[in-house]
Motif scaffolding. Structure first.
Motif, PDB file in Angstrom:
ATOM      1  N   GLY A  64       0.827  -1.208   0.000  1.00  0.00           N
ATOM      2  CA  GLY A  64       0.000   0.000   0.000  1.00  0.00           C
ATOM      3  C   GLY A  64       0.858   1.254   0.000  1.00  0.00           C
ATOM      4  N   ALA A  65       1.967   1.194   0.742  1.00  0.00           N
ATOM      5  CA  ALA A  65       2.865   2.348   0.812  1.00  0.00           C
ATOM      6  C   ALA A  65       3.456   2.649  -0.560  1.00  0.00           C
ATOM      7  CB  ALA A  65       3.965   2.086   1.830  1.00  0.00           C
ATOM      8  N   GLU A  66       3.773   1.596  -1.296  1.00  0.00           N
ATOM      9  CA  GLU A  66       4.331   1.801  -2.647  1.00  0.00           C
ATOM     10  C   GLU A  66       3.322   2.521  -3.534  1.00  0.00           C
ATOM     11  OE1 GLU A  66       7.426  -2.002  -2.601  1.00  0.00           O
ATOM     12  OE2 GLU A  66       5.420  -2.234  -3.479  1.00  0.00           O
ATOM     13  N   ARG A  67       2.059   2.165  -3.386  1.00  0.00           N
ATOM     14  CA  ARG A  67       1.033   2.850  -4.182  1.00  0.00           C
ATOM     15  C   ARG A  67       0.887   4.317  -3.744  1.00  0.00           C
ATOM     16  NH1 ARG A  67      -4.345  -0.431  -4.379  1.00  0.00           N
ATOM     17  NH2 ARG A  67      -4.786   1.113  -6.020  1.00  0.00           N
ATOM     18  N   ALA A  68       0.952   4.541  -2.440  1.00  0.00           N
ATOM     19  CA  ALA A  68       0.854   5.918  -1.937  1.00  0.00           C
ATOM     20  C   ALA A  68       2.010   6.774  -2.475  1.00  0.00           C
ATOM     21  CB  ALA A  68       0.865   5.912  -0.407  1.00  0.00           C
ATOM     22  N   MET A  69       3.193   6.189  -2.523  1.00  0.00           N
ATOM     23  CA  MET A  69       4.361   6.932  -3.007  1.00  0.00           C
ATOM     24  C   MET A  69       4.276   7.148  -4.512  1.00  0.00           C
ATOM     25  SD  MET A  69       7.469   5.577  -0.544  1.00  0.00           S
ATOM     26  CE  MET A  69       7.179   3.813  -0.626  1.00  0.00           C
ATOM     27  N   GLU A  70       3.806   6.127  -5.218  1.00  0.00           N
ATOM     28  CA  GLU A  70       3.625   6.250  -6.676  1.00  0.00           C
ATOM     29  C   GLU A  70       2.750   7.452  -7.029  1.00  0.00           C
ATOM     30  OE1 GLU A  70       3.674   1.565  -7.548  1.00  0.00           O
ATOM     31  OE2 GLU A  70       1.881   2.637  -8.271  1.00  0.00           O
ATOM     32  N   CYS A  71       1.637   7.605  -6.281  1.00  0.00           N
ATOM     33  CA  CYS A  71       0.724   8.705  -6.639  1.00  0.00           C
ATOM     34  C   CYS A  71       1.059   9.979  -5.856  1.00  0.00           C
ATOM     35  CB  CYS A  71      -0.731   8.295  -6.467  1.00  0.00           C
ATOM     36  SG  CYS A  71      -1.213   8.007  -4.778  1.00  0.00           S
ATOM     37  N   GLN A  72       2.221   9.955  -5.187  1.00  0.00           N
ATOM     38  CA  GLN A  72       2.751  11.158  -4.523  1.00  0.00           C
ATOM     39  C   GLN A  72       1.787  11.765  -3.502  1.00  0.00           C
ATOM     40  OE1 GLN A  72       4.321  13.824  -7.541  1.00  0.00           O
ATOM     41  NE2 GLN A  72       5.259  12.127  -8.643  1.00  0.00           N
ATOM     42  N   ALA A  73       1.140  10.892  -2.728  1.00  0.00           N
ATOM     43  CA  ALA A  73       0.374  11.399  -1.581  1.00  0.00           C
ATOM     44  C   ALA A  73       1.334  12.150  -0.664  1.00  0.00           C
ATOM     45  CB  ALA A  73      -0.282  10.236  -0.828  1.00  0.00           C
ATOM     46  N   ASP A  74       0.824  13.192  -0.001  1.00  0.00           N
ATOM     47  CA  ASP A  74       1.697  13.958   0.889  1.00  0.00           C
ATOM     48  C   ASP A  74       2.032  13.185   2.153  1.00  0.00           C
ATOM     49  OD1 ASP A  74       1.784  16.475  -0.619  1.00  0.00           O
ATOM     50  OD2 ASP A  74      -0.376  16.486  -0.239  1.00  0.00           O
ATOM     51  N   LEU A  75       1.105  12.312   2.540  1.00  0.00           N
ATOM     52  CA  LEU A  75       1.281  11.621   3.812  1.00  0.00           C
ATOM     53  C   LEU A  75       0.642  10.246   3.720  1.00  0.00           C
ATOM     54  CD1 LEU A  75       0.670  13.275   7.265  1.00  0.00           C
ATOM     55  CD2 LEU A  75      -0.228  11.004   6.816  1.00  0.00           C
ATOM     56  N   MET A  76       1.319   9.260   4.287  1.00  0.00           N
ATOM     57  CA  MET A  76       0.664   7.950   4.413  1.00  0.00           C
ATOM     58  C   MET A  76       0.535   7.612   5.876  1.00  0.00           C
ATOM     59  SD  MET A  76       3.596   5.592   2.617  1.00  0.00           S
ATOM     60  CE  MET A  76       5.346   6.000   2.730  1.00  0.00           C
ATOM     61  N   LEU A  77      -0.679   7.180   6.233  1.00  0.00           N
ATOM     62  CA  LEU A  77      -0.975   6.840   7.620  1.00  0.00           C
ATOM     63  C   LEU A  77      -0.914   5.332   7.780  1.00  0.00           C
ATOM     64  CD1 LEU A  77      -2.106   8.100  10.373  1.00  0.00           C
ATOM     65  CD2 LEU A  77      -4.243   7.030   9.663  1.00  0.00           C
ATOM     66  N   LEU A  78      -0.019   4.886   8.654  1.00  0.00           N
ATOM     67  CA  LEU A  78       0.135   3.448   8.896  1.00  0.00           C
ATOM     68  C   LEU A  78      -0.519   3.121  10.227  1.00  0.00           C
ATOM     69  CD1 LEU A  78       2.363   4.275   6.850  1.00  0.00           C
ATOM     70  CD2 LEU A  78       3.899   2.715   8.045  1.00  0.00           C
TER      71      LEU A  78
END
Lengths: 314, 314
Positions: free
Chosen positions: A90-104
């Motif tokens: 999921g983190a890889e997808r968040a980084m791919e679409c350049q989300a500003d923040l990922m909540l784990l």
């Protein structure tokens, strides 16, 4: 005793209705409506939104359009877009679409962690370290926030030891978390618990602990926010119309309602940048998209006090 | 900052559902049901109740049985029975039936005072002095409490100056009030206002200021209670099922719900002497007596947290 002047002057409300709110509602709100939600919330002054989760679409089909929502949110200047990610994938997808923040999410309850993520809390810590390594390796600028869920107790396990919460906060920071939040996932917190747990964790996390996430299951959401405000916490999650909930919290109402929280803060003279008329107009739209669902909140019914209307420009 | 340990260890919840709750509901609950309410509330551990008002029966026919309720309440050992009285005539009736306490409303809002009692606040102060004189002359042991209503603002007048509240508190005490409470009659208070107003009034009233009365119109009732608790206030009005309201507060929900308040306090380790199962059973009865009315509160739906159930004897 804390003087009122010790309360933060400005508070960020992160709208999490599109994620925490919609994840518990089986129906799928059309993407077009979600885009309108983001646009209207932005126009109402919201500058942080959690727009979805990168979890397998078979688990949460109603959040399957998260990448599209992030892409749109990123076109709005100054909007900080966050997404929930349960693991490295999921983190890889968040980084791919350049989300500003990922909540784990990291459950402080062992039982909840196994039920929710099929991992022990310490296995989640290892995953956080892998995510941090992957983030640093690829040069992504997506910030890593760890949300300590069930921090105040758990419907499965019951009591959660504050010392375990403190241990996990430290471990999460050591593993690379850049921000940490404490979440009352199931609505067990009271203001004294909020004060006590934040007081215990603040010396460990310092400025990295900057967000409270409170459910209003037993009517204490706003009291819990106030208790955290008194300790200087200046960022809170909230859901438009008080939607949201946890599948493991029966009888729950949802998160604190965005519009009610914005009202309480404004009443206390704390800036949030939110426009009430715009928030209430958006609430009406959300109510129409979720027709038949139980909504919460009080401001939509009671209206602003005359005293606040007098203070606002016409 | 206030440590949690500074909160009061014990708190009295005064049940005002039979007065503040029922006065706003046009239907007349049968006297037999009210007697059952008092009996069950007593069995649930409640030791202070406001059972009615001595106002002309043509104004509030649903409270016309107040004297009968006081007579019954006085048979229950250790139960402190209070009644609302708007004037000397009402006070004479309260003393005749030997109520333990009479609550005299004094609106801090000039406009509300005229609308509610057809007197200015200073005319009400004069009436308080007459009541005190009459009480002392006849040797009655009925205690005189003045409830400062609209202390946090008014739907008619808008802003109410804290300095005016402080002036009236002092005048009420000078006129013979033995206790004073601050009431957010229309649900305008926020926790910062509660802190600030109680801090302003406590040096004037000292131990005589010992009660907060908060409506939950905009969802801040429990937060307001918490703010007052932090200042050592240890007595609060509440209504079973969150009924109650003010005819001048449109869209209002009622007082803080007794059962939710008892839950918050118990969760924080504060003794109230209330039994949750008994409170929730009584709530069900109240709901049946008031079928069709909008009730409030959260505990009846969400239930106690697992953590509290673990702590309570089975």
């Amino acid at each position: 005793m804390t003087p009122s002047s010790a309360l933060p002057r400005q508070v960020v409300i992160r709208e999490v209705g599109l994620r925490d709110g919609l994840q518990i509602i089986p129906r799928t709100v059309p993407t077009a409506a979600k885009l309108e939600w983001i646009r209207d919330a932005y126009a109402a002054g919201q500058r942080e939104m959690e727009v979805g989760s990168f979890v397998p679409a078979r688990l949460l089909p109603q959040l399957a359009d998260t990448a599209e929502l992030v892409a749109f949110a990123k076109t709005l200047p100054g909007l900080k877009t966050s997404v929930l990610v349960p693991n490295l994938k999921g983190a890889e997808r968040a980084m791919e679409c350049q989300a500003d923040l990922m909540l784990l999410p990291l459950s402080a309850s062992h039982a909840h962690s196994l039920a929710n993520l099929h991992k022990t809390p310490d296995q989640v810590i290892e995953e956080i370290a892998r995510i941090r390594d992957a983030r640093d390796a690829c040069g992504s600028r997506t910030c890593i926030e760890v949300g300590i869920s069930t921090a105040f107790g758990c419907t499965l396990q019951g009591r959660v030891e504050p010392s375990e919460v403190a241990r996990l906060v430290k471990a999460a920071i050591d593993a690379g978390a850049e921000a940490v939040s404490l979440a009352d996932t199931v609505g067990y917190a009271d203001p004294a618990m909020v004060r006590s747990l934040f007081e215990a964790v603040l010396p460990i996390a310092g400025d990295k602990l900057n967000c409270g996430h409170f459910h209003d299951t037993r009517g204490l959401g706003m009291a819990n926010v106030y208790a955290a405000l008194e300790l200087g916490v200046s960022r809170f999650d909230a859901c438009m119309a008080g939607i949201g909930g946890c599948p493991h919290a029966p009888g729950a109402s949802g998160n604190v309602a965005t519009e009610d929280l914005a009202y309480m803060l404004a009443s206390m003279g704390i800036e949030t940048g939110q426009d009430f008329d715009a928030l209430l107009a958006l609430r009406q739209k959300v109510a129409s998209w979720l027709e038949g669902e139980t909504l919460h909140g009080t401001l939509w019914r009671a209206g602003l006090p005359k005293t606040m209307k007098q203070e606002q420009p016409a």
